[in-house]
Design an enzyme around this catalytic site. Sequence first.
Site, short mmCIF file in Angstrom:
data_model
loop_
_atom_site.label_atom_id
_atom_site.label_comp_id
_atom_site.label_asym_id
_atom_site.label_seq_id
_atom_site.Cartn_x
_atom_site.Cartn_y
_atom_site.Cartn_z
N ASP A 1 44.73 67.65 99.25
CA ASP A 1 44.71 68.77 100.20
C ASP A 1 45.51 68.50 101.47
O ASP A 1 45.23 69.07 102.52
CB ASP A 1 43.25 69.14 100.60
CG ASP A 1 42.37 69.31 99.39
OD1 ASP A 1 42.82 69.93 98.42
OD2 ASP A 1 41.22 68.81 99.42
N LYS B 1 50.68 69.30 100.30
CA LYS B 1 51.83 68.95 99.44
C LYS B 1 52.53 70.19 98.90
O LYS B 1 53.74 70.20 98.72
CB LYS B 1 51.39 68.06 98.27
CG LYS B 1 50.84 66.71 98.69
CD LYS B 1 50.33 65.95 97.50
CE LYS B 1 49.14 66.56 96.82
NZ LYS B 1 47.92 66.64 97.62
N ALA C 1 43.88 70.57 90.90
CA ALA C 1 44.71 70.73 92.09
C ALA C 1 44.69 72.17 92.56
O ALA C 1 44.42 73.08 91.79
CB ALA C 1 46.14 70.33 91.78
N GLY C 2 44.96 72.37 93.84
CA GLY C 2 45.06 73.72 94.37
C GLY C 2 46.10 73.71 95.48
O GLY C 2 45.90 73.07 96.50
N HIS C 3 47.24 74.33 95.24
CA HIS C 3 48.30 74.35 96.23
C HIS C 3 48.48 75.77 96.76
O HIS C 3 48.70 76.70 95.99
CB HIS C 3 49.61 73.82 95.62
CG HIS C 3 49.55 72.36 95.30
ND1 HIS C 3 50.47 71.71 94.52
CD2 HIS C 3 48.65 71.42 95.67
CE1 HIS C 3 50.14 70.43 94.43
NE2 HIS C 3 49.04 70.24 95.12
N ARG D 1 42.55 57.42 72.74
CA ARG D 1 43.47 57.71 71.63
C ARG D 1 42.92 58.71 70.63
O ARG D 1 43.12 58.60 69.44
CB ARG D 1 43.90 56.40 70.96
CG ARG D 1 44.77 55.57 71.88
CD ARG D 1 44.90 54.17 71.46
NE ARG D 1 43.63 53.46 71.52
CZ ARG D 1 43.49 52.18 71.25
NH1 ARG D 1 44.53 51.47 70.90
NH2 ARG D 1 42.31 51.61 71.35
N GLN E 1 46.51 65.82 94.12
CA GLN E 1 45.50 64.90 94.68
C GLN E 1 46.18 63.94 95.67
O GLN E 1 47.24 64.26 96.18
CB GLN E 1 44.76 64.13 93.57
CG GLN E 1 43.82 64.99 92.73
CD GLN E 1 44.53 65.78 91.66
OE1 GLN E 1 45.34 65.27 90.93
NE2 GLN E 1 44.22 67.06 91.56
N THR F 1 37.75 74.91 94.30
CA THR F 1 36.30 75.04 94.14
C THR F 1 35.65 75.84 95.27
O THR F 1 34.48 76.21 95.16
CB THR F 1 35.63 73.65 94.12
OG1 THR F 1 35.98 73.00 95.36
CG2 THR F 1 36.12 72.82 92.95
N ARG G 1 34.64 74.66 97.90
CA ARG G 1 33.71 73.81 98.65
C ARG G 1 34.27 73.50 100.04
O ARG G 1 35.49 73.35 100.20
CB ARG G 1 33.53 72.46 97.92
CG ARG G 1 32.76 72.58 96.64
CD ARG G 1 32.63 71.21 95.98
NE ARG G 1 33.89 70.70 95.50
CZ ARG G 1 34.05 69.51 94.91
NH1 ARG G 1 33.01 68.72 94.76
NH2 ARG G 1 35.22 69.12 94.49
N LYS H 1 49.49 70.33 109.92
CA LYS H 1 48.39 70.90 110.71
C LYS H 1 48.27 70.36 112.15
O LYS H 1 47.17 70.31 112.70
CB LYS H 1 47.06 70.76 109.97
CG LYS H 1 47.04 71.52 108.65
CD LYS H 1 45.68 71.62 108.03
CE LYS H 1 44.91 72.83 108.48
NZ LYS H 1 43.73 73.12 107.66
N LEU H 2 49.39 69.96 112.75
CA LEU H 2 49.32 69.45 114.13
C LEU H 2 48.78 70.52 115.07
O LEU H 2 48.08 70.20 116.04
CB LEU H 2 50.71 68.99 114.58
CG LEU H 2 50.77 68.18 115.86
CD1 LEU H 2 50.03 66.85 115.70
CD2 LEU H 2 52.21 67.90 116.30
P1 IMP Z 1 38.21 65.47 89.28
O1 IMP Z 1 39.66 65.26 89.50
O2 IMP Z 1 37.84 66.90 89.07
O3 IMP Z 1 37.67 64.57 88.20
O4 IMP Z 1 37.43 65.05 90.63
C1 IMP Z 1 37.37 63.68 91.09
C2 IMP Z 1 37.40 63.62 92.61
O5 IMP Z 1 38.67 64.05 93.07
C3 IMP Z 1 36.38 64.55 93.30
O6 IMP Z 1 35.97 63.94 94.50
C4 IMP Z 1 37.19 65.79 93.62
O7 IMP Z 1 36.66 66.50 94.71
C5 IMP Z 1 38.53 65.15 93.96
N1 IMP Z 1 39.68 66.04 93.74
C6 IMP Z 1 40.28 66.32 92.56
N2 IMP Z 1 41.33 67.13 92.74
C7 IMP Z 1 41.42 67.34 94.06
C8 IMP Z 1 42.35 68.09 94.89
O8 IMP Z 1 43.31 68.69 94.42
N3 IMP Z 1 42.11 68.05 96.22
C9 IMP Z 1 41.08 67.35 96.76
N4 IMP Z 1 40.20 66.65 96.04
C10 IMP Z 1 40.36 66.64 94.71
#
Ligand code: IMP
Length: 432
Positions: free
Chosen positions: A13, A16, A39-41, A144, A224, A305, A307, A335-336
């Site tokens: 986050d 990127k 991921a969320g961009h 595998r 990530q 998510t 969150r 984000k300065l």
């Molecule tokens: P997973 O990748 O869903 O297995 O999550 C594993 C850990 O990585 C958790 O703490 C998630 O909140 C965190 N995580 C996975 N993808 C992201 C992302 O794109 N941004 C921030 N945290 C992430």
Amino acid sequence: MPVTLIIGAQWGDEGKGRVADLLGADADVVARYAGGDNAGHTIAVGDEVFKLHLVPSGILHESASCVLGNGMVINPVNLLAEMDQLCSRGVDLSPERFLISSRAHIITPAHVALDRASERALGDEAIGTTLRGIGPSYLDKTGRRGIRAGLMQDAETFADAVHDAIERANEALINAGESPLDARATALKWIDAAMRLAPYIQDTSQYINRRLRDGARVVCEGAQGTMLDLDHGDYPFVTSSSPVAGGALVGLGFGPLHVDRIVGVTKCFSTRVGSGPLLTELDGALGQRLRGSGENFWDEFGTTTGRSRRCGWMDAVILRHAAQVSGFTELFLTKLDILSGIETLKIAGAWELDGVQHELPPANQQDLKRAKPVYESMPGWKADLSGMRHQDDLPQAARDYVRRIGELCDTAVRTVGVGPEREQQITLDDAL
Ligand code: IMP
């Protein structure tokens, strides 16, 4: 610049997507190399906001082709939903410019169910995953027994593989007290997805190497961040792939000598979603202020998510580690503008553990639990930075803060973001 890597320096986050969007304007190929729809961009273009989970941000530049690399895990149904959404907004997603690696691995509904079951079983110790089936899918890959995207070119065989994988997972789900999935119905549904995605499947390593030989400029968009890396992050509170620079080489299949620019992306404070240590975490009003209200898409709430993100002071120990692991050639600080109005800013320059100061994070959780940040304080600034476009416009305190971050991790900050829009950024030079 044959290959530029964009790497998250913190816990994901970092912004990127906006950096990939920016550098994608001069790129011929933009490629994702790890992770999946965890991921969320978020990218703001004029009045429009695009939220991408799988498709690389470069897709918004017509001249770039986009690749989902072999290091990724892909949920075909979620990918199609994202592609349809983009197509409905006029984005060209033809197979000529959007390619999926035949070696990428598939996420099935069984992986999603197993992710949920595993988190439930961990209770208070849960990782806080995104529940997208990422870990279980990589587990099948390393075990595998995974299903590769290339199998979608033979829809019947693909459906059989999905069916068998779900039957196998059902045993584990029943043992974990969860409801089993309908293997036959899922397999039938997934034939459709396979048929639609088949034209996009290619050997993308061959494609990228061919394009590099022809002089193409490639941007690799990390997902990530370093502290979520399976090897270099704070295990076990990590994702199951390699977001660091080395992951790009493995996850796309080209040689290291093509890379000449490695951009570490970091916020000018810290955020984390999910469980795990965040030594500089701010629980009170200041943490709330950094997080924002949630009304704006750039507030600190997860794109995937929803969150709320935990927020804290900048941590140079993390940044130094990230710079070292990936060999950053420069930093992009996002984000300065958010720090304007905070009277005194703090940066953790080291961590103290059992009376000894450390400049790099220890590897194990027991040590991390005892470590305390050692802060240095700097004066803040009041001015709104969001309209500034030149480094001379920045208040002296903001310039000092940025320069100090670069000094602490021995990597120059070359760009700062002062808002979510494409043009809200300032290029810096050595005279900062
Ligand atoms: P997973 O990748 O869903 O297995 O999550 C594993 C850990 O990585 C958790 O703490 C998630 O909140 C965190 N995580 C996975 N993808 C992201 C992302 O794109 N941004 C921030 N945290 C992430």
